[in-house]
Design a protein around this motif. Structure first.
Motif, PDB file in Angstrom:
ATOM      1  N   LEU A   1      18.510  42.549  10.827  1.00  0.00           N
ATOM      2  CA  LEU A   1      19.581  43.446  10.393  1.00  0.00           C
ATOM      3  C   LEU A   1      20.936  42.863  10.788  1.00  0.00           C
ATOM      4  N   SER A   2      21.976  43.491  10.325  1.00  0.00           N
ATOM      5  CA  SER A   2      23.325  42.995  10.617  1.00  0.00           C
ATOM      6  C   SER A   2      23.632  43.000  12.111  1.00  0.00           C
ATOM      7  N   ASN A   3      22.938  43.852  12.843  1.00  0.00           N
ATOM      8  CA  ASN A   3      23.156  43.904  14.295  1.00  0.00           C
ATOM      9  C   ASN A   3      22.270  42.923  15.052  1.00  0.00           C
ATOM     10  N   GLY A   4      21.470  42.122  14.323  1.00  0.00           N
ATOM     11  CA  GLY A   4      20.646  41.097  14.940  1.00  0.00           C
ATOM     12  C   GLY A   4      19.231  41.524  15.285  1.00  0.00           C
ATOM     13  N   TYR A   5      18.926  42.790  15.146  1.00  0.00           N
ATOM     14  CA  TYR A   5      17.585  43.264  15.456  1.00  0.00           C
ATOM     15  C   TYR A   5      16.606  42.873  14.347  1.00  0.00           C
ATOM     16  N   ARG A   6      15.376  42.595  14.738  1.00  0.00           N
ATOM     17  CA  ARG A   6      14.328  42.316  13.759  1.00  0.00           C
ATOM     18  C   ARG A   6      13.935  43.609  13.068  1.00  0.00           C
ATOM     19  N   ALA A   7      13.671  43.496  11.782  1.00  0.00           N
ATOM     20  CA  ALA A   7      13.252  44.666  11.011  1.00  0.00           C
ATOM     21  C   ALA A   7      11.869  44.399  10.430  1.00  0.00           C
ATOM     22  N   TYR A   8      10.872  45.013  11.057  1.00  0.00           N
ATOM     23  CA  TYR A   8       9.495  44.824  10.607  1.00  0.00           C
ATOM     24  C   TYR A   8       9.140  45.876   9.566  1.00  0.00           C
ATOM     25  N   GLU A   9       8.234  45.469   8.658  1.00  0.00           N
ATOM     26  CA  GLU A   9       7.808  46.365   7.584  1.00  0.00           C
ATOM     27  C   GLU A   9       6.295  46.522   7.609  1.00  0.00           C
ATOM     28  N   LEU A  10       5.785  47.347   6.697  1.00  0.00           N
ATOM     29  CA  LEU A  10       4.349  47.638   6.683  1.00  0.00           C
ATOM     30  C   LEU A  10       3.478  46.384   6.559  1.00  0.00           C
ATOM     31  N   PRO A  11       3.787  45.399   5.716  1.00  0.00           N
ATOM     32  CA  PRO A  11       2.959  44.178   5.645  1.00  0.00           C
ATOM     33  C   PRO A  11       2.885  43.442   6.988  1.00  0.00           C
ATOM     34  N   ASP A  12       3.972  43.506   7.765  1.00  0.00           N
ATOM     35  CA  ASP A  12       3.935  42.877   9.093  1.00  0.00           C
ATOM     36  C   ASP A  12       2.941  43.584  10.000  1.00  0.00           C
ATOM     37  N   LEU A  13       2.940  44.918   9.941  1.00  0.00           N
ATOM     38  CA  LEU A  13       2.005  45.678  10.755  1.00  0.00           C
ATOM     39  C   LEU A  13       0.565  45.380  10.340  1.00  0.00           C
ATOM     40  N   ILE A  14       0.332  45.333   9.036  1.00  0.00           N
ATOM     41  CA  ILE A  14      -1.027  45.070   8.541  1.00  0.00           C
ATOM     42  C   ILE A  14      -1.512  43.690   9.017  1.00  0.00           C
ATOM     43  N   ARG A  15      -0.634  42.681   8.895  1.00  0.00           N
ATOM     44  CA  ARG A  15      -1.031  41.336   9.346  1.00  0.00           C
ATOM     45  C   ARG A  15      -1.254  41.313  10.861  1.00  0.00           C
ATOM     46  N   LEU A  16      -0.412  42.016  11.580  1.00  0.00           N
ATOM     47  CA  LEU A  16      -0.566  42.062  13.030  1.00  0.00           C
ATOM     48  C   LEU A  16      -1.891  42.710  13.417  1.00  0.00           C
ATOM     49  N   LEU A  17      -2.248  43.784  12.753  1.00  0.00           N
ATOM     50  CA  LEU A  17      -3.512  44.451  13.050  1.00  0.00           C
ATOM     51  C   LEU A  17      -4.708  43.563  12.698  1.00  0.00           C
ATOM     52  N   ARG A  18      -4.568  42.779  11.613  1.00  0.00           N
ATOM     53  CA  ARG A  18      -5.635  41.839  11.266  1.00  0.00           C
ATOM     54  C   ARG A  18      -5.777  40.764  12.344  1.00  0.00           C
ATOM     55  N   ILE A  19      -4.650  40.298  12.846  1.00  0.00           N
ATOM     56  CA  ILE A  19      -4.679  39.299  13.915  1.00  0.00           C
ATOM     57  C   ILE A  19      -5.396  39.868  15.129  1.00  0.00           C
ATOM     58  N   ARG A  20      -5.062  41.085  15.509  1.00  0.00           N
ATOM     59  CA  ARG A  20      -5.685  41.720  16.666  1.00  0.00           C
ATOM     60  C   ARG A  20      -7.182  41.935  16.438  1.00  0.00           C
ATOM     61  N   TRP A  21      -7.548  42.296  15.202  1.00  0.00           N
ATOM     62  CA  TRP A  21      -8.956  42.519  14.865  1.00  0.00           C
ATOM     63  C   TRP A  21      -9.756  41.228  15.004  1.00  0.00           C
ATOM     64  N   LEU A  22      -9.200  40.132  14.505  1.00  0.00           N
ATOM     65  CA  LEU A  22      -9.885  38.841  14.596  1.00  0.00           C
ATOM     66  C   LEU A  22      -9.959  38.364  16.048  1.00  0.00           C
ATOM     67  N   ALA A  23      -8.869  38.545  16.780  1.00  0.00           N
ATOM     68  CA  ALA A  23      -8.856  38.129  18.184  1.00  0.00           C
ATOM     69  C   ALA A  23      -9.879  38.921  18.997  1.00  0.00           C
ATOM     70  N   ALA A  24      -9.999  40.222  18.702  1.00  0.00           N
ATOM     71  CA  ALA A  24     -10.963  41.062  19.414  1.00  0.00           C
ATOM     72  C   ALA A  24     -12.394  40.636  19.113  1.00  0.00           C
ATOM     73  N   ALA A  25     -12.617  39.991  17.962  1.00  0.00           N
ATOM     74  CA  ALA A  25     -13.942  39.501  17.596  1.00  0.00           C
ATOM     75  C   ALA A  25     -14.272  38.186  18.293  1.00  0.00           C
ATOM     76  N   GLY A  26     -13.304  37.643  19.031  1.00  0.00           N
ATOM     77  CA  GLY A  26     -13.550  36.417  19.769  1.00  0.00           C
ATOM     78  C   GLY A  26     -13.058  35.165  19.092  1.00  0.00           C
ATOM     79  N   ILE A  27     -12.322  35.300  18.009  1.00  0.00           N
ATOM     80  CA  ILE A  27     -11.800  34.131  17.306  1.00  0.00           C
ATOM     81  C   ILE A  27     -10.574  33.618  18.057  1.00  0.00           C
ATOM     82  N   PRO A  28     -10.543  32.343  18.420  1.00  0.00           N
ATOM     83  CA  PRO A  28      -9.386  31.792  19.136  1.00  0.00           C
ATOM     84  C   PRO A  28      -8.111  31.934  18.312  1.00  0.00           C
ATOM     85  N   LEU A  29      -6.999  32.132  19.002  1.00  0.00           N
ATOM     86  CA  LEU A  29      -5.730  32.293  18.298  1.00  0.00           C
ATOM     87  C   LEU A  29      -5.417  31.088  17.432  1.00  0.00           C
ATOM     88  N   GLY A  30      -5.804  29.902  17.890  1.00  0.00           N
ATOM     89  CA  GLY A  30      -5.521  28.706  17.122  1.00  0.00           C
ATOM     90  C   GLY A  30      -6.264  28.632  15.812  1.00  0.00           C
TER      91      GLY A  30
END
Length: 270
Positions: free
Chosen positions: A32-61
């Protein structure tokens, strides 16, 4: 939404989200104009997918590759291979942990039952413990301890056949055989510090008696051993005798034992 809101919704910390940015797992959002990051729904969905895969034991790499493979058409073989490798790795780790748990349980059971905590088969460990505790002569007791340690080395290395341990257990558990072995140990211990030349008659006599017992009780199993680590303590190759049994008179006994058993000084059969 801001990073704090995104983190709270996903159940993680803002620091974790920044870490995902650094790894390239999650794209940097617009600011945003004030420098803050502005996350949207697709970011949340991807983040939740990352957490789901990590919880299954898949390495972050590996997560980014797997996520892209899951979305790509006609690329299911690569994804299947990646997932299979991960599952195989987990299975191997479960086997390792299962074996570790079994060994720890055996140690705990032995401790609770008052038995020695040892890599030796339970009955053989008990037999050695009884020999050591019952022996009043310090020199003979040290010989029992040295033999026990040598058998433990054989057990830990995993190179000794189970039949060899069974034979040793039988010898030390049978009252008559046990009495013979104790007598031989005492004669062997009494040689410490003796002049080999002066003790030649006793050395020859003891070597003959030891070789006779080994041939009778262990038979063809003597031929199974091939090196210092896989040899039964009483018949270990003479290549290692000077290190394991530094006393000259005792060393002479063992060299004669191997000669009578038809084994060369380097531990091989001629």
């Amino acid at each position: 939404m801001r990073i704090g809101d995104l983190a709270q919704t996903a159940g993680i910390t803002p620091r974790t989200i920044r870490h995902y940015h650094r790894l390239g797992l999650l794209d940097e959002p617009r600011r945003l104009s004030n420098g803050y990051r502005a996350y949207e729904l697709p970011d949340l969905i991807r983040l939740l997918r990352i957490r789901w895969l990590a919880a299954a034991g898949i390495p972050l790499g590996s997560i980014a590759t797997i996520m892209e493979s899951a979305r790509a058409e006609g690329d299911t073989d690569d994804l299947g291979d990646d997932l299979t490798v991960l599952i195989d790795g987990i299975d191997a780790e479960l086997d390792r942990l299962g074996g570790q748990r079994l060994r720890l349980r055996e140690m705990l059971d032995a401790h609770r039952e008052g038995r020695p905590v040892s890599p030796l088969p339970a009955d053989l460990a008990v037999a050695f413990a009884e020999l050591i505790s019952a022996e009043g002569d310090p020199r003979t007791r040290r010989e029992f301890e040295r033999e026990r340690d040598a058998w433990e080395l054989l057990a830990v290395s995993g190179t000794g056949p189970s039949a060899l341990f069974d034979a040793a257990t039988r010898v030390l558990s049978d009252p008559d055989s046990r009495a013979v072995v104790i007598g031989l140990y005492r004669r062997f211990a009494a040689l410490v510090g003796a002049d080999p030349a002066a003790a030649k008659q006793e050395i020859d006599s003891l070597a003959e008696a030891l070789a006779s017992v080994i041939a009778r009780e262990y038979g063809d199993m003597v031929l199974i051993v091939e090196d210092a680590e896989s040899a039964a303590p009483m018949v270990r190759p003479m290549m290692a005798v000077a290190e394991l049994v530094p006393d000259r008179a005792q060393c002479e006994v063992l060299m004669r034992v191997l000669a009578r058993l038809g084994m060369s000084p380097d531990g091989a059969t001629p």
